[in-house]
Design an enzyme around this catalytic site. Structure first.
Site, PDB file in Angstrom:
ATOM      1  N   ARG A 125      48.286  39.423  34.874  1.00 11.76           N
ATOM      2  CA  ARG A 125      47.017  38.348  34.586  1.00 11.76           C
ATOM      3  C   ARG A 125      45.749  38.591  35.514  1.00 11.76           C
ATOM      4  O   ARG A 125      46.067  39.066  36.481  1.00 11.76           O
ATOM      5  CB  ARG A 125      47.514  36.976  35.157  1.00 11.76           C
ATOM      6  CG  ARG A 125      48.409  36.411  33.985  1.00 11.76           C
ATOM      7  CD  ARG A 125      48.814  35.108  34.431  1.00 11.76           C
ATOM      8  NE  ARG A 125      47.799  34.082  34.229  1.00 11.76           N
ATOM      9  CZ  ARG A 125      47.766  32.745  35.108  1.00 11.76           C
ATOM     10  NH1 ARG A 125      48.801  32.576  35.897  1.00 11.76           N
ATOM     11  NH2 ARG A 125      46.686  32.271  34.947  1.00 11.76           N
TER      12      ARG A 125
ATOM     13  N   GLU B 289      57.443  45.561  36.641  1.00 14.84           N
ATOM     14  CA  GLU B 289      57.337  46.452  37.865  1.00 14.84           C
ATOM     15  C   GLU B 289      56.359  45.730  38.469  1.00 14.84           C
ATOM     16  O   GLU B 289      55.218  45.314  38.038  1.00 14.84           O
ATOM     17  CB  GLU B 289      56.639  47.738  37.315  1.00 14.84           C
ATOM     18  CG  GLU B 289      57.897  48.712  36.463  1.00 14.84           C
ATOM     19  CD  GLU B 289      57.084  49.783  35.861  1.00 14.84           C
ATOM     20  OE1 GLU B 289      55.679  49.801  35.776  1.00 14.84           O
ATOM     21  OE2 GLU B 289      57.867  50.538  35.030  1.00 14.84           O
TER      22      GLU B 289
ATOM     23  N   GLY C 229      45.428  39.970  39.628  1.00  8.69           N
ATOM     24  CA  GLY C 229      45.240  41.431  39.813  1.00  8.69           C
ATOM     25  C   GLY C 229      43.977  41.286  40.682  1.00  8.69           C
ATOM     26  O   GLY C 229      44.012  42.159  41.747  1.00  8.69           O
TER      27      GLY C 229
ATOM     28  N   GLN D  51      50.846  38.431  31.019  1.00  8.41           N
ATOM     29  CA  GLN D  51      50.611  38.080  29.547  1.00  8.41           C
ATOM     30  C   GLN D  51      51.196  39.170  28.618  1.00  8.41           C
ATOM     31  O   GLN D  51      51.328  40.260  29.045  1.00  8.41           O
ATOM     32  CB  GLN D  51      48.957  37.926  29.348  1.00  8.41           C
ATOM     33  CG  GLN D  51      48.289  36.962  30.227  1.00  8.41           C
ATOM     34  CD  GLN D  51      46.900  37.006  30.202  1.00  8.41           C
ATOM     35  OE1 GLN D  51      46.243  37.957  29.999  1.00  8.41           O
ATOM     36  NE2 GLN D  51      46.395  35.884  29.951  1.00  8.41           N
TER      37      GLN D  51
ATOM     38  N   THR E  98      62.054  43.661  32.008  1.00 13.75           N
ATOM     39  CA  THR E  98      62.014  44.136  33.442  1.00 13.75           C
ATOM     40  C   THR E  98      60.495  44.241  33.644  1.00 13.75           C
ATOM     41  O   THR E  98      59.696  44.851  33.116  1.00 13.75           O
ATOM     42  CB  THR E  98      62.727  45.174  33.560  1.00 13.75           C
ATOM     43  OG1 THR E  98      64.045  45.320  33.437  1.00 13.75           O
ATOM     44  CG2 THR E  98      62.699  45.810  35.378  1.00 13.75           C
TER      45      THR E  98
ATOM     46  N   SER F  62      43.510  37.310  36.984  1.00  7.89           N
ATOM     47  CA  SER F  62      43.363  36.367  38.185  1.00  7.89           C
ATOM     48  C   SER F  62      44.201  37.019  39.181  1.00  7.89           C
ATOM     49  O   SER F  62      43.723  36.835  40.455  1.00  7.89           O
ATOM     50  CB  SER F  62      43.595  34.839  37.857  1.00  7.89           C
ATOM     51  OG  SER F  62      44.942  34.786  37.167  1.00  7.89           O
TER      52      SER F  62
END
Length: 143
Positions: free
Chosen positions: A68, A96, A72, A113, A94, A70
């Site tokens: 997302r 990261e 980041g 997302q 999975t 926001s």
């Protein structure tokens, strides 16, 4: 609470477990922990392995998993190398997870997302062309 379905994407949530990096004799391994309800602080510049709470996928469409924006902007990065979900794959993915600064995460928080992608090459016949090219000009790999 804001709906998870957006005009161009769907917000997915972080699952309840986290792979915490551990160095064992020079090898990188992950110790799996249950995320505490009051959160877990990620250390900067370490890669953790999480998972989506939801099972995500489609038999018709491919998808991209993204962080997302926001989060980041606060220094949390998601899917640094593998962001493509292939058509037909439907499971908990999975994740990261890398933090630039100490960052508290919570189980079931909205962390990323997915964007659904139509495979245009089916309609255009590109996939058949690519298969034909691969048969006549196989890609060489070094062993």
């Amino acid at each position: 609470m804001r709906p998870q379905l957006n005009p161009n994407s769907y917000d997915f949530r972080l699952g309840t477990q986290l792979g915490v990096p551990v160095t064992n004799g020079g090898a990188l391994e992950f110790s799996v922990i249950d995320l505490p309800v009051d959160g877990f602080v990620l250390e900067p510049r370490k890669m953790y392995l999480g998972h989506t709470l939801e099972k995500l996928g489609s038999d018709t469409y491919a998808m991209r998993l993204m962080g997302r924006s926001s989060l980041g902007r606060l220094g949390l990065f998601l899917q640094v190398s593998a962001d493509l979900g292939h058509t037909g794959a439907c499971h908990q993915w999975t994740l990261e997870i890398v933090a630039a600064l100490p960052f508290r995460i919570y189980p079931k928080m909205r962390i990323g997302q997915i964007l659904v992608l139509e495979e245009f090459w089916y309609a255009k016949g590109v996939r058949a062309t690519l298969r034909s090219l691969q048969r006549t000009n196989p890609i060489e790999t070094e062993h």
